[in-house]
Design an enzyme around this catalytic site. Structure first.
Site, PDB file in Angstrom:
ATOM      1  N   HIS A  36      64.028  -9.040  13.417  1.00 18.61           N
ATOM      2  CA  HIS A  36      63.145  -8.078  13.252  1.00 18.61           C
ATOM      3  C   HIS A  36      61.625  -8.390  13.355  1.00 18.61           C
ATOM      4  CE1 HIS A  36      66.705  -5.765  11.742  1.00 18.61           C
ATOM      5  NE2 HIS A  36      66.906  -6.807  11.003  1.00 18.61           N
ATOM      6  N   SER A 158      42.391 -13.239  33.240  1.00 22.11           N
ATOM      7  CA  SER A 158      41.950 -12.007  33.121  1.00 22.11           C
ATOM      8  C   SER A 158      40.562 -11.776  34.210  1.00 22.11           C
ATOM      9  CB  SER A 158      41.679 -11.766  31.756  1.00 22.11           C
ATOM     10  OG  SER A 158      40.621 -10.520  31.479  1.00 22.11           O
TER      11      SER A 158
END
Length: 200
Positions: A36, A158
């Site tokens: 999870h 980027s």
């Protein structure tokens, strides 16, 4: 489809060689296990990669089986009755084309469930690929930084922030995997034809 399947199976073989090598290399590289998204018990990175290897073994088997299913042809006339073509002609042509034979019970076309089976196998493989790409994306996050994609000298992470190392390859694989699953839906929709053939 036969040629594409051969290329894909060869690519899976290369992936398995690379993943096995890294799994053995990292068999003792400790890593936190998560369920999870929350810390659970320790694992090793090698164990994670061994699971990837196992998944690609299953995908390879599935695609190879589907490639056999789709590897037929049809030259049995307008509605599959051999009314104007001797069955020996079809057998000769299929052998020359390297196909396993003619459609056993043809209509005007090769049964479309054959194509749907191959595209479904490819969609499952795409799901496996996305699962692994998503894992790399998570492990590369700044807060985790347990693994990352290769980043070559001079590569920009980027356009606005060149210092970043974005998981571009993994993100692209995730997007392509989603496309593949969509194409499998189209192949499944093509199975149902009216009578001996329609163009839906």
């Amino acid at each position: 489809l036969q040629e594409a399947s051969r290329l894909l199976l060869a690519a899976i073989d290369r992936v398995q060689v690379a993943v096995k090598k890294r799994a053995l290399e990292h068999r003792r590289t400790a890593q936190i296990g998560r369920s999870h998204g929350i810390h659970a018990e320790p694992v090793t990175f090698g164990l994670k990669l061994a699971g990837w290897y196992d998944a690609w073994s299953r995908r390879r088997e599935m695609i190879a089986r589907a490639a056999q299913v789709v590897g037929v042809g049809k030259i049995s006339g307008a509605v599959g009755t051999f009314a104007n073509v001797d069955p020996r002609v079809e057998a000769h042509v299929m052998q020359k084309l390297g196909l396993s034979g003619g459609e056993a019970a043809a209509t005007q076309v090769v049964n479309r469930d054959r194509h749907a089976e191959l595209f479904s196998a490819l969609a499952v493989a795409a799901g496996t690929l996305e699962q692994q790409a998503t894992e790399v994306r998570h492990l590369q996050r700044t807060e985790v930084r347990e693994a990352e994609e290769p980043f070559t000298a001079g590569q920009k992470g980027s356009s606005a922030m060149p210092h970043k190392r974005n998981p571009i390859l993994s993100e692209n694989l995730t997007g392509l995997s989603r496309l593949m699953r969509g194409w499998a839906v189209a192949a499944l929709e093509d199975v149902a034809l009216w009578h001996e053939r329609d163009i839906s």
